[in-house]
Design a protein around this motif. Structure first.
Motif, mmCIF file in Angstrom:
data_model
loop_
_atom_site.group_PDB
_atom_site.id
_atom_site.type_symbol
_atom_site.label_atom_id
_atom_site.label_comp_id
_atom_site.label_asym_id
_atom_site.label_seq_id
_atom_site.Cartn_x
_atom_site.Cartn_y
_atom_site.Cartn_z
ATOM 1 N N LEU A 87 0.822 -1.213 0.000
ATOM 2 C CA LEU A 87 0.000 0.000 0.000
ATOM 3 C C LEU A 87 0.854 1.260 0.000
ATOM 4 C CD1 LEU A 87 -2.766 -1.059 2.552
ATOM 5 C CD2 LEU A 87 -2.978 -0.934 0.061
ATOM 6 N N GLY A 88 2.146 1.110 0.241
ATOM 7 C CA GLY A 88 3.042 2.270 0.285
ATOM 8 C C GLY A 88 2.752 3.177 1.469
ATOM 9 N N LEU A 89 2.344 2.601 2.588
ATOM 10 C CA LEU A 89 1.944 3.411 3.735
ATOM 11 C C LEU A 89 3.134 3.990 4.482
ATOM 12 C CD1 LEU A 89 -0.994 1.358 5.270
ATOM 13 C CD2 LEU A 89 -1.070 3.213 3.604
ATOM 14 N N LYS A 90 2.970 5.231 4.882
ATOM 15 C CA LYS A 90 3.916 5.934 5.742
ATOM 16 C C LYS A 90 3.122 7.024 6.453
ATOM 17 C CE LYS A 90 5.221 8.988 2.031
ATOM 18 N NZ LYS A 90 5.817 9.015 0.773
ATOM 19 N N GLU A 91 3.724 7.630 7.459
ATOM 20 C CA GLU A 91 3.022 8.715 8.148
ATOM 21 C C GLU A 91 2.690 9.808 7.138
ATOM 22 O OE1 GLU A 91 4.295 10.116 11.923
ATOM 23 O OE2 GLU A 91 4.994 8.129 12.530
ATOM 24 N N GLY A 92 1.442 10.273 7.183
ATOM 25 C CA GLY A 92 0.959 11.286 6.252
ATOM 26 C C GLY A 92 0.201 10.717 5.069
ATOM 27 N N SER A 93 0.259 9.394 4.867
ATOM 28 C CA SER A 93 -0.484 8.767 3.761
ATOM 29 C C SER A 93 -1.984 8.891 3.984
ATOM 30 C CB SER A 93 -0.137 7.279 3.649
ATOM 31 O OG SER A 93 1.194 7.059 3.316
ATOM 32 N N SER A 94 -2.707 9.115 2.904
ATOM 33 C CA SER A 94 -4.172 9.103 2.952
ATOM 34 C C SER A 94 -4.644 7.668 2.778
ATOM 35 C CB SER A 94 -4.758 9.968 1.838
ATOM 36 O OG SER A 94 -4.441 11.317 2.062
ATOM 37 N N VAL A 95 -5.562 7.245 3.625
ATOM 38 C CA VAL A 95 -6.131 5.902 3.546
ATOM 39 C C VAL A 95 -7.613 5.954 3.878
ATOM 40 C CG1 VAL A 95 -3.992 4.677 4.137
ATOM 41 C CG2 VAL A 95 -5.565 5.352 5.942
ATOM 42 N N VAL A 96 -8.285 4.862 3.576
ATOM 43 C CA VAL A 96 -9.673 4.678 3.991
ATOM 44 C C VAL A 96 -9.709 3.415 4.846
ATOM 45 C CG1 VAL A 96 -12.037 4.228 3.231
ATOM 46 C CG2 VAL A 96 -10.576 5.790 1.919
ATOM 47 N N ALA A 97 -10.268 3.539 6.039
ATOM 48 C CA ALA A 97 -10.458 2.387 6.925
ATOM 49 C C ALA A 97 -11.822 1.789 6.622
ATOM 50 C CB ALA A 97 -10.371 2.819 8.386
ATOM 51 N N LEU A 98 -11.839 0.505 6.285
ATOM 52 C CA LEU A 98 -13.080 -0.195 5.952
ATOM 53 C C LEU A 98 -13.367 -1.250 7.009
ATOM 54 C CD1 LEU A 98 -11.979 -1.023 2.323
ATOM 55 C CD2 LEU A 98 -13.888 0.462 2.814
ATOM 56 N N PHE A 99 -14.602 -1.294 7.508
ATOM 57 C CA PHE A 99 -15.018 -2.407 8.352
ATOM 58 C C PHE A 99 -16.530 -2.539 8.286
ATOM 59 C CE2 PHE A 99 -14.185 1.270 11.043
ATOM 60 C CZ PHE A 99 -15.335 1.421 11.796
#
Length: 142
Positions: free
Chosen positions: A119-131
């Motif tokens: 996902l290329g995640l790092k601090e400051g990355s935009s994400v969507v949490a799904l549940f």
């Protein structure tokens, strides 16, 4: 209250849609983040849920899936919460990702090392949490 689940959303019930078997309950935090839960009509009655009542939505971090980038698909999960990665905790097997939502709530997700990389995640990355709404446990003050 002490609980092992990392995601605890304290707020008020802002909507209840009752059905013949299940109900959909929305809990909105003071900052405006909204969590949707599905629970049985019997649970709605036993918890005496009503619009305006204090409630808490609880979600295990392992039940949260993360989405990064522009989605190619739409998803059925009722809870799709956009936010920004504010922390990455490295574990022996999995990592803990902390996400800040627009209203100030945080969401924690436990994901694999591979997922962080893919996902290329790092601090400051935009994400969507799904549940799923069925993964939200609802509680009320005792």
């Amino acid at each position: 209250m002490a609980i092992s689940a990392r995601n605890v959303f304290k707020g008020k019930v802002t909507s209840i849609k009752e059905g013949p078997i299940n109900a959909e309950v929305e809990i909105t935090t003071a900052g405006g983040d909204t969590i949707v839960a599905t629970l049985t009509d019997a649970s709605v009655k036993s918890l005496a849920l009503a619009v305006g009542k204090d409630a808490v939505g609880v979600v295990k971090a392992s039940w949260v899936t993360l989405l990064a980038g522009t989605p190619e698909y739409r998803f059925s999960a009722r809870n799709q919460l956009p936010g920004t990665v504010t922390g990455l905790g490295k574990g022996a097997i999995n990592d803990l990702v902390t996400i800040k939502l627009a209203g100030g709530s945080t969401v924690s997700a436990v994901v694999t090392h591979e997922a962080i990389t893919e996902l290329g995640l790092k601090e400051g990355s935009s994400v969507v949490a799904l549940f799923k709404a069925s993964h939200v446990l609802v509680g009320v003050p005792a």
